[in-house]
Design a protein around this motif. Structure first.
Motif, PDB file in Angstrom:
ATOM      1  N   LEU A 293      13.460  56.570 -47.625  1.00 38.37           N
ATOM      2  CA  LEU A 293      13.467  56.307 -46.824  1.00 38.37           C
ATOM      3  C   LEU A 293      13.719  54.614 -47.156  1.00 38.37           C
ATOM      4  N   TYR A 294      12.760  54.220 -48.095  1.00 37.41           N
ATOM      5  CA  TYR A 294      13.599  53.331 -49.174  1.00 37.41           C
ATOM      6  C   TYR A 294      14.962  52.559 -49.845  1.00 37.41           C
ATOM      7  N   ASP A 295      15.864  53.593 -50.020  1.00 36.87           N
ATOM      8  CA  ASP A 295      16.744  54.374 -50.346  1.00 36.87           C
ATOM      9  C   ASP A 295      18.320  53.832 -49.365  1.00 36.87           C
ATOM     10  N   ALA A 296      17.675  54.035 -47.976  1.00 34.50           N
ATOM     11  CA  ALA A 296      17.915  53.806 -46.809  1.00 34.50           C
ATOM     12  C   ALA A 296      17.233  52.378 -46.160  1.00 34.50           C
ATOM     13  N   ALA A 297      16.247  51.939 -47.179  1.00 34.94           N
ATOM     14  CA  ALA A 297      16.203  50.443 -46.541  1.00 34.94           C
ATOM     15  C   ALA A 297      16.953  49.365 -47.503  1.00 34.94           C
ATOM     16  N   ARG A 298      17.154  50.077 -48.801  1.00 36.72           N
ATOM     17  CA  ARG A 298      17.931  49.334 -49.343  1.00 36.72           C
ATOM     18  C   ARG A 298      20.064  49.362 -49.009  1.00 36.72           C
ATOM     19  N   GLU A 299      20.046  50.420 -48.514  1.00 34.61           N
ATOM     20  CA  GLU A 299      21.630  50.206 -47.254  1.00 34.61           C
ATOM     21  C   GLU A 299      21.695  49.492 -47.109  1.00 34.61           C
ATOM     22  N   ARG A 300      20.437  49.474 -45.889  1.00 36.20           N
ATOM     23  CA  ARG A 300      20.177  48.539 -44.549  1.00 36.20           C
ATOM     24  C   ARG A 300      20.360  49.787 -43.357  1.00 36.20           C
ATOM     25  N   ARG A 301      20.455  50.344 -43.675  1.00 38.04           N
ATOM     26  CA  ARG A 301      20.053  51.542 -42.967  1.00 38.04           C
ATOM     27  C   ARG A 301      18.232  51.060 -41.842  1.00 38.04           C
ATOM     28  N   ILE A 302      18.015  51.279 -42.325  1.00 41.35           N
ATOM     29  CA  ILE A 302      16.537  51.320 -42.072  1.00 41.35           C
ATOM     30  C   ILE A 302      15.694  49.890 -42.245  1.00 41.35           C
ATOM     31  N   TRP A 303      15.045  49.186 -40.723  1.00 39.11           N
ATOM     32  CA  TRP A 303      14.349  47.731 -41.210  1.00 39.11           C
ATOM     33  C   TRP A 303      13.264  47.985 -41.226  1.00 39.11           C
ATOM     34  N   ILE A 304      12.038  48.304 -42.249  1.00 38.28           N
ATOM     35  CA  ILE A 304      10.575  48.257 -41.889  1.00 38.28           C
ATOM     36  C   ILE A 304       9.938  46.563 -42.263  1.00 38.28           C
ATOM     37  N   PRO A 305       9.200  46.843 -41.225  1.00 39.78           N
ATOM     38  CA  PRO A 305       7.982  45.714 -41.347  1.00 39.78           C
ATOM     39  C   PRO A 305       7.748  45.176 -42.757  1.00 39.78           C
ATOM     40  N   GLN A 307       4.587  44.180 -43.748  1.00 36.52           N
ATOM     41  CA  GLN A 307       2.924  44.398 -43.444  1.00 36.52           C
ATOM     42  C   GLN A 307       2.908  46.599 -43.240  1.00 36.52           C
ATOM     43  N   LEU A 308       4.043  46.811 -42.438  1.00 37.05           N
ATOM     44  CA  LEU A 308       4.228  48.370 -43.038  1.00 37.05           C
ATOM     45  C   LEU A 308       3.803  48.443 -44.927  1.00 37.05           C
ATOM     46  N   HIS A 309       4.653  47.827 -45.727  1.00 37.10           N
ATOM     47  CA  HIS A 309       4.522  48.532 -47.328  1.00 37.10           C
ATOM     48  C   HIS A 309       3.109  48.910 -48.330  1.00 37.10           C
ATOM     49  N   THR A 310       2.391  48.322 -47.771  1.00 36.87           N
ATOM     50  CA  THR A 310       1.142  48.843 -48.517  1.00 36.87           C
ATOM     51  C   THR A 310       0.518  49.923 -47.132  1.00 36.87           C
ATOM     52  N   ALA A 311       0.604  49.344 -46.068  1.00 36.90           N
ATOM     53  CA  ALA A 311      -0.169  50.543 -45.283  1.00 36.90           C
ATOM     54  C   ALA A 311      -0.206  51.670 -45.273  1.00 36.90           C
ATOM     55  N   SER A 312       1.396  52.222 -44.326  1.00 36.27           N
ATOM     56  CA  SER A 312       1.919  53.064 -44.923  1.00 36.27           C
ATOM     57  C   SER A 312       2.054  54.064 -46.286  1.00 36.27           C
ATOM     58  N   PRO A 313       1.542  55.729 -45.587  1.00 35.48           N
ATOM     59  CA  PRO A 313       1.600  56.886 -47.040  1.00 35.48           C
ATOM     60  C   PRO A 313       3.257  56.815 -47.252  1.00 35.48           C
ATOM     61  N   VAL A 314       4.377  56.129 -46.664  1.00 37.45           N
ATOM     62  CA  VAL A 314       5.766  56.469 -46.933  1.00 37.45           C
ATOM     63  C   VAL A 314       5.948  55.576 -47.749  1.00 37.45           C
ATOM     64  N   GLY A 315       5.118  54.250 -48.822  1.00 35.52           N
ATOM     65  CA  GLY A 315       5.314  53.559 -49.942  1.00 35.52           C
ATOM     66  C   GLY A 315       4.488  53.095 -49.885  1.00 35.52           C
ATOM     67  N   THR A 316       4.837  52.166 -51.259  1.00 39.42           N
ATOM     68  CA  THR A 316       3.515  50.983 -51.646  1.00 39.42           C
ATOM     69  C   THR A 316       3.781  50.094 -52.146  1.00 39.42           C
ATOM     70  N   LYS A 317       5.565  50.032 -52.948  1.00 35.38           N
ATOM     71  CA  LYS A 317       6.254  49.070 -53.256  1.00 35.38           C
ATOM     72  C   LYS A 317       7.126  48.259 -52.419  1.00 35.38           C
ATOM     73  N   THR A 318       7.486  46.453 -52.150  1.00 38.43           N
ATOM     74  CA  THR A 318       7.999  46.399 -52.396  1.00 38.43           C
ATOM     75  C   THR A 318       9.328  46.585 -52.070  1.00 38.43           C
ATOM     76  N   GLN A 319      10.310  46.677 -50.431  1.00 42.72           N
ATOM     77  CA  GLN A 319      11.860  46.746 -50.214  1.00 42.72           C
ATOM     78  C   GLN A 319      12.474  46.372 -49.763  1.00 42.72           C
ATOM     79  N   ARG A 320      13.581  46.132 -51.085  1.00 47.47           N
ATOM     80  CA  ARG A 320      14.132  45.189 -51.266  1.00 47.47           C
ATOM     81  C   ARG A 320      14.866  44.861 -50.346  1.00 47.47           C
ATOM     82  N   GLY A 321      15.495  46.488 -49.299  1.00 48.61           N
ATOM     83  CA  GLY A 321      15.816  45.676 -48.121  1.00 48.61           C
ATOM     84  C   GLY A 321      15.094  45.276 -46.793  1.00 48.61           C
ATOM     85  N   ALA A 322      13.738  44.552 -47.182  1.00 47.30           N
ATOM     86  CA  ALA A 322      13.144  44.507 -45.826  1.00 47.30           C
ATOM     87  C   ALA A 322      13.596  42.825 -45.491  1.00 47.30           C
TER      88      ALA A 322
END
Length: 323
Positions: A293-305, A307-322
């Motif tokens: 999911l984070y690889d896709a975010a870096r490639e701008r394939r997905i936008w993740i708000p 506020q989801l970074h720390t609350a969602s179990p899919v990730g806890t680190k800062t997303q470069r593509g957010a």
């Protein structure tokens, strides 16, 4: 001596003679079964395998091996009297299952049954292996073990009557290196032969279940986001759901099933129970999808708000593509 007394002695002698002849006929029939070689189509007993099975039986059954063989010899003589049919034989089958079921469950849980089946298949030139995640499921979940063993035991009972009893494959007078084995050991040996076929059927069923879970309605993150109180517009939630679904669809069937159960609000231990896998496998698949999911975010394939970074179990680190 009166004639009536003589007649009584003659009749008694005739009765004794008939009983002796019947007994000798039964014994001759049983001895003939014992002398017969193992039937065609049934793999020969491997001494090392029999030794391992016997050790497992010894750990569960109270009687020692020779006592069991003597008991089994008497039982087979009785069953031969009934042509291995009828209520007497059904009762014997039930007792055999009761005696061997805990042994089989323990051997499958410890993976010894799997290892013996794999070694036996290799010895016979057949291909058989068990996926690691399936082995974990069979180790952790009694229901999964029982699903396979019910089919294995039913098949083995049919083969047991034909090969061990009617065909004379079980020989209480066997003079091999390790001597004879009891009926329970012989039956478990047949179960090992049956395991590859029924494991394959069970594994295919598990793949179909996972595939079905992966093909359920698309993931809808709108309700999840709404329950958290995060300030995300309906359009942003729909966009996130669509992009999330697209990336999830590229993953393995197993990963899709885990993520979809999570999206429905299930905890990791609940997901593991539903899919017959262990919790560690659930965590691994979630972590793998997080990286994707984070690889896709870096490639701008997905936008993740944010506020989801720390609350969602899919990730806890800062997303470069957010955004």
């Amino acid at each position: 001596m009166s004639r009536s007394r003589v007649r009584q002695y003659i009749e008694l002698g005739d009765s004794i003679s008939r009983l002796l002849l019947q007994h000798l006929a039964r014994q001759e029939r049983f001895d003939e079964l014992a002398r017969q070689s193992q039937p065609r189509g049934l793999a020969p007993m491997c001494d090392e395998m029999i030794e391992e099975i016997t050790a497992e039986v010894d750990a569960v059954v109270a009687d020692d091996r020779m006592a069991r063989i003597r008991r089994d010899t008497a039982k087979v003589t009785e069953l031969a009297d009934h042509d291995f049919k009828g209520a007497v034989y059904k009762d014997f089958e039930a007792q055999l299952c009761l005696e061997t079921w805990p042994v089989l469950r323990g051997m499958l849980r410890s993976r010894k049954l799997i290892h013996l089946a794999m070694a036996d298949s290799a010895r016979l030139g057949r291909s058989f292996f068990v996926l690691s995640e399936d082995a974990e499921a069979l180790h952790n979940y009694a229901l999964a073990r029982d699903e396979i063993l019910v089919d294995v035991v039913v098949s083995a009972l049919k083969s047991f009557r034909k090969n061990a009893l009617v065909g004379g494959g079980w020989n209480p007078n066997f003079k091999g290196k390790r001597g004879p084995c009891c009926l329970a050991t012989w039956f478990i040996r047949l179960c090992i032969l049956e395991l590859p076929q029924h494991y394959t059927t069970w594994a295919k069923k598990q793949r179909k279940i996972a595939k079905h879970e992966a093909m359920t309605d698309g993931v809808n993150l709108s309700s999840i986001i709404g329950q958290t109180g995060w300030d995300v517009s309906e359009g942003e939630a729909t966009r996130l759901s669509d992009e999330f679904e697209s990336i999830l669809g590229e993953q393995s069937v197993g990963t899709q099933a885990v993520v979809r159960w999570w999206c429905m609000g299930y905890q990791q231990n609940e997901i593991a129970e539903q899919l017959h896998i262990n919790t560690a496998t659930v965590r691994q698949r979630m972590a793998r999808f997080k990286r994707v999911l984070y690889d896709a975010a870096r490639e701008r394939r997905i936008w993740i708000p944010e506020q989801l970074h720390t609350a969602s179990p899919v990730g806890t680190k800062t997303q470069r593509g957010a955004v």
